[in-house]
Design an enzyme around this catalytic site. Structure first.
Site, PDB file in Angstrom:
ATOM      1  N   ILE A  93      -6.889  -5.073  -2.580  1.00 34.84           N
ATOM      2  CA  ILE A  93      -6.282  -4.859  -1.247  1.00 34.84           C
ATOM      3  C   ILE A  93      -5.092  -3.914  -1.368  1.00 34.84           C
ATOM      4  O   ILE A  93      -4.357  -3.975  -2.354  1.00 34.84           O
ATOM      5  CB  ILE A  93      -5.827  -6.212  -0.618  1.00 34.84           C
ATOM      6  CG1 ILE A  93      -5.154  -5.980   0.742  1.00 34.84           C
ATOM      7  CG2 ILE A  93      -4.922  -7.015  -1.537  1.00 34.84           C
ATOM      8  CD1 ILE A  93      -4.908  -7.245   1.560  1.00 34.84           C
ATOM      9  N   ILE A  94      -4.942  -3.053  -0.363  1.00 33.77           N
ATOM     10  CA  ILE A  94      -3.676  -2.317  -0.212  1.00 33.77           C
ATOM     11  C   ILE A  94      -3.287  -2.282   1.268  1.00 33.77           C
ATOM     12  O   ILE A  94      -4.148  -2.130   2.135  1.00 33.77           O
ATOM     13  CB  ILE A  94      -3.735  -0.859  -0.745  1.00 33.77           C
ATOM     14  CG1 ILE A  94      -4.819  -0.037  -0.048  1.00 33.77           C
ATOM     15  CG2 ILE A  94      -3.882  -0.809  -2.257  1.00 33.77           C
ATOM     16  CD1 ILE A  94      -4.686   1.459  -0.285  1.00 33.77           C
ATOM     17  N   ASN A 134       4.059  -6.742 -10.343  1.00 35.90           N
ATOM     18  CA  ASN A 134       3.806  -6.742  -8.898  1.00 35.90           C
ATOM     19  C   ASN A 134       4.097  -8.141  -8.327  1.00 35.90           C
ATOM     20  O   ASN A 134       3.208  -8.907  -7.979  1.00 35.90           O
ATOM     21  CB  ASN A 134       2.359  -6.329  -8.627  1.00 35.90           C
ATOM     22  CG  ASN A 134       2.113  -5.978  -7.174  1.00 35.90           C
ATOM     23  OD1 ASN A 134       2.959  -6.227  -6.321  1.00 35.90           O
ATOM     24  ND2 ASN A 134       0.954  -5.415  -6.896  1.00 35.90           N
ATOM     25  N   TYR A 141      -0.857 -14.138  -3.785  1.00 39.41           N
ATOM     26  CA  TYR A 141      -2.095 -14.739  -4.294  1.00 39.41           C
ATOM     27  C   TYR A 141      -1.881 -16.217  -4.638  1.00 39.41           C
ATOM     28  O   TYR A 141      -2.736 -17.050  -4.365  1.00 39.41           O
ATOM     29  CB  TYR A 141      -2.612 -13.961  -5.511  1.00 39.41           C
ATOM     30  CG  TYR A 141      -2.860 -12.485  -5.239  1.00 39.41           C
ATOM     31  CD1 TYR A 141      -3.298 -12.048  -3.990  1.00 39.41           C
ATOM     32  CD2 TYR A 141      -2.660 -11.518  -6.233  1.00 39.41           C
ATOM     33  CE1 TYR A 141      -3.515 -10.707  -3.740  1.00 39.41           C
ATOM     34  CE2 TYR A 141      -2.883 -10.173  -5.976  1.00 39.41           C
ATOM     35  CZ  TYR A 141      -3.303  -9.768  -4.730  1.00 39.41           C
ATOM     36  OH  TYR A 141      -3.515  -8.441  -4.482  1.00 39.41           O
TER      37      TYR A 141
HETATM   38  C1  LIG Z   1       0.675  -6.729  -1.993  1.00 37.63           C
HETATM   39  C2  LIG Z   1       0.386  -6.484  -0.512  1.00 37.63           C
HETATM   40  C3  LIG Z   1      -1.112  -6.426  -0.270  1.00 37.63           C
HETATM   41  C4  LIG Z   1       0.968  -7.666   0.297  1.00 37.63           C
HETATM   42  O1  LIG Z   1       0.778  -7.442   1.663  1.00 37.63           O
HETATM   43  P1  LIG Z   1       2.026  -7.525   2.644  1.00 37.63           P
HETATM   44  O2  LIG Z   1       1.509  -7.365   4.020  1.00 37.63           O
HETATM   45  O3  LIG Z   1       3.043  -6.535   2.204  1.00 37.63           O
HETATM   46  O4  LIG Z   1       2.567  -8.985   2.357  1.00 37.63           O
HETATM   47  P2  LIG Z   1       2.847 -10.143   3.424  1.00 37.63           P
HETATM   48  O5  LIG Z   1       3.876  -9.679   4.395  1.00 37.63           O
HETATM   49  O6  LIG Z   1       1.549 -10.623   3.971  1.00 37.63           O
HETATM   50  O7  LIG Z   1       3.512 -11.235   2.490  1.00 37.63           O
HETATM   51  C5  LIG Z   1       2.715 -12.196   1.901  1.00 37.63           C
HETATM   52  C6  LIG Z   1       3.532 -12.959   0.868  1.00 37.63           C
HETATM   53  O8  LIG Z   1       4.007 -12.068  -0.138  1.00 37.63           O
HETATM   54  C7  LIG Z   1       5.253 -12.557  -0.606  1.00 37.63           C
HETATM   55  N1  LIG Z   1       6.248 -11.496  -0.474  1.00 37.63           N
HETATM   56  C8  LIG Z   1       6.435 -10.666   0.566  1.00 37.63           C
HETATM   57  N2  LIG Z   1       7.412  -9.789   0.251  1.00 37.63           N
HETATM   58  C9  LIG Z   1       7.821 -10.091  -0.992  1.00 37.63           C
HETATM   59  C10 LIG Z   1       8.779  -9.552  -1.872  1.00 37.63           C
HETATM   60  N3  LIG Z   1       9.509  -8.473  -1.506  1.00 37.63           N
HETATM   61  N4  LIG Z   1       8.930 -10.103  -3.108  1.00 37.63           N
HETATM   62  C11 LIG Z   1       8.176 -11.175  -3.484  1.00 37.63           C
HETATM   63  N5  LIG Z   1       7.246 -11.726  -2.680  1.00 37.63           N
HETATM   64  C12 LIG Z   1       7.080 -11.181  -1.454  1.00 37.63           C
HETATM   65  C13 LIG Z   1       5.585 -13.762   0.159  1.00 37.63           C
HETATM   66  O9  LIG Z   1       5.124 -14.857  -0.604  1.00 37.63           O
HETATM   67  C14 LIG Z   1       4.775 -13.626   1.404  1.00 37.63           C
HETATM   68  O10 LIG Z   1       4.402 -14.855   1.936  1.00 37.63           O
HETATM   69  P3  LIG Z   1       5.300 -15.527   3.102  1.00 37.63           P
HETATM   70  O11 LIG Z   1       5.435 -14.514   4.179  1.00 37.63           O
HETATM   71  O12 LIG Z   1       4.489 -16.725   3.512  1.00 37.63           O
HETATM   72  O13 LIG Z   1       6.611 -15.861   2.481  1.00 37.63           O
HETATM   73  C15 LIG Z   1       1.036  -5.156  -0.007  1.00 37.63           C
HETATM   74  O14 LIG Z   1       2.434  -5.244  -0.094  1.00 37.63           O
HETATM   75  C16 LIG Z   1       0.549  -3.921  -0.760  1.00 37.63           C
HETATM   76  O15 LIG Z   1      -0.465  -3.373  -0.405  1.00 37.63           O
HETATM   77  N6  LIG Z   1       1.299  -3.481  -1.787  1.00 37.63           N
HETATM   78  C17 LIG Z   1       0.951  -2.250  -2.530  1.00 37.63           C
HETATM   79  C18 LIG Z   1      -0.429  -2.273  -3.176  1.00 37.63           C
HETATM   80  C19 LIG Z   1      -0.667  -3.554  -3.941  1.00 37.63           C
HETATM   81  O16 LIG Z   1       0.205  -4.062  -4.632  1.00 37.63           O
HETATM   82  N7  LIG Z   1      -1.900  -4.068  -3.839  1.00 37.63           N
HETATM   83  C20 LIG Z   1      -2.304  -5.259  -4.582  1.00 37.63           C
HETATM   84  C21 LIG Z   1      -2.691  -4.909  -5.967  1.00 37.63           C
HETATM   85  S1  LIG Z   1      -3.110  -6.349  -6.929  1.00 37.63           S
END
Ligand SMILES: CC(C)(COP(=O)(O)OP(=O)(O)OC[C@H]1O[C@@H](n2cnc3c(N)ncnc32)[C@H](O)[C@@H]1OP(=O)(O)O)[C@@H](O)C(=O)NCCC(=O)NCCS
Length: 180
Positions: A93-94, A134, A141
């Site tokens: 996912i991204i 990450n 997850y």
């Molecule tokens: C990783 C990714 C998919 C998460 O999606 P997102 O929409 O940004 O995250 P969400 O807002 O849904 O947050 C989900 C959870 O992440 C965690 N989270 C969010 N921001 C965080 C931060 N800055 N540090 C640590 N944890 C964090 C929290 O646990 C949060 O859950 P909560 O809202 O119930 O507390 C997204 O940030 C992304 O695409 N990042 C770049 C590419 C990537 O890393 N892909 C995955 C490769 S394995």
């Protein structure tokens, strides 16, 4: 832009990709801020993206675009690559639009895809790989019930260093408990 909805959530929906998504996918997969978290290392041209999109969905691979509901804007994409013999799939996912990260959209997209994988496709297990640095993805997850199943030391070369990588898995029965 396509109006198709394949999986419908509260704030986002998932739809199949169309050819005219190629340039936005190219923007995300080439972006250093996204690339550092995924396995891709090579440049993606519009031509390559278009060719990938043409053949990306099959019974072995479900690839969907994540769209924000209120703007209908494509903000990311995700996929599951299926191994039918073992009823297992590898998820990726991204959220490619950085300003749309940290709004809960990634979590919502994961819930939609996991429900689909277990309830509609009758898969038994979802696995994924994530770099140890990450923290956000790891935390997301874990919250969804994924368990660490393996740890690979200095496994993958990124930003001039060999990085540790965690392999995580979520069984269907664990998901049922989480989503009850
Ligand atoms: C990783 C990714 C998919 C998460 O999606 P997102 O929409 O940004 O995250 P969400 O807002 O849904 O947050 C989900 C959870 O992440 C965690 N989270 C969010 N921001 C965080 C931060 N800055 N540090 C640590 N944890 C964090 C929290 O646990 C949060 O859950 P909560 O809202 O119930 O507390 C997204 O940030 C992304 O695409 N990042 C770049 C590419 C990537 O890393 N892909 C995955 C490769 S394995």
């Amino acid at each position: 832009m396509s109006d198709t909805v394949f999986l419908n959530g509260k704030n986002i929906y998932l739809r199949p990709p169309e050819l005219n998504d190629a340039s936005i996918f190219g923007k995300w997969f080439n972006d250093p801020e996204i690339r550092k978290y995924i396995s891709n290392r090579f440049p993606y041209s519009l031509f390559i993206e278009e060719e990938l999109i043409k053949n990306i969905n099959s019974e072995k691979n479900v690839f969907l675009v994540i769209c924000e509901k209120k703007s209908k804007k494509a903000i990311g994409n995700m996929s599951i690559n299926i191994n039918w013999v073992n009823r297992r799939a590898m998820l990726g996912i991204i959220i490619g639009e950085i300003e749309f990260q940290n709004k809960g959209y990634g979590k919502e997209a994961m819930v939609l895809m996991l429900d689909y994988a277990f309830s509609e496709l009758n898969l038994h297990k979802i696995v994924l790989e994530v770099y140890d640095f990450n923290k956000k993805a790891l935390s997301l997850y874990k919250k969804l019930g994924f368990k660490r199943e393996g740890h690979f030391k200095k496994h993958s070369f990124k930003e001039g260093k060999y990085m540790d990588l965690t392999y995580m898995g979520l069984l269907e029965k664990e998901w049922q408990k989480y989503s009850e």
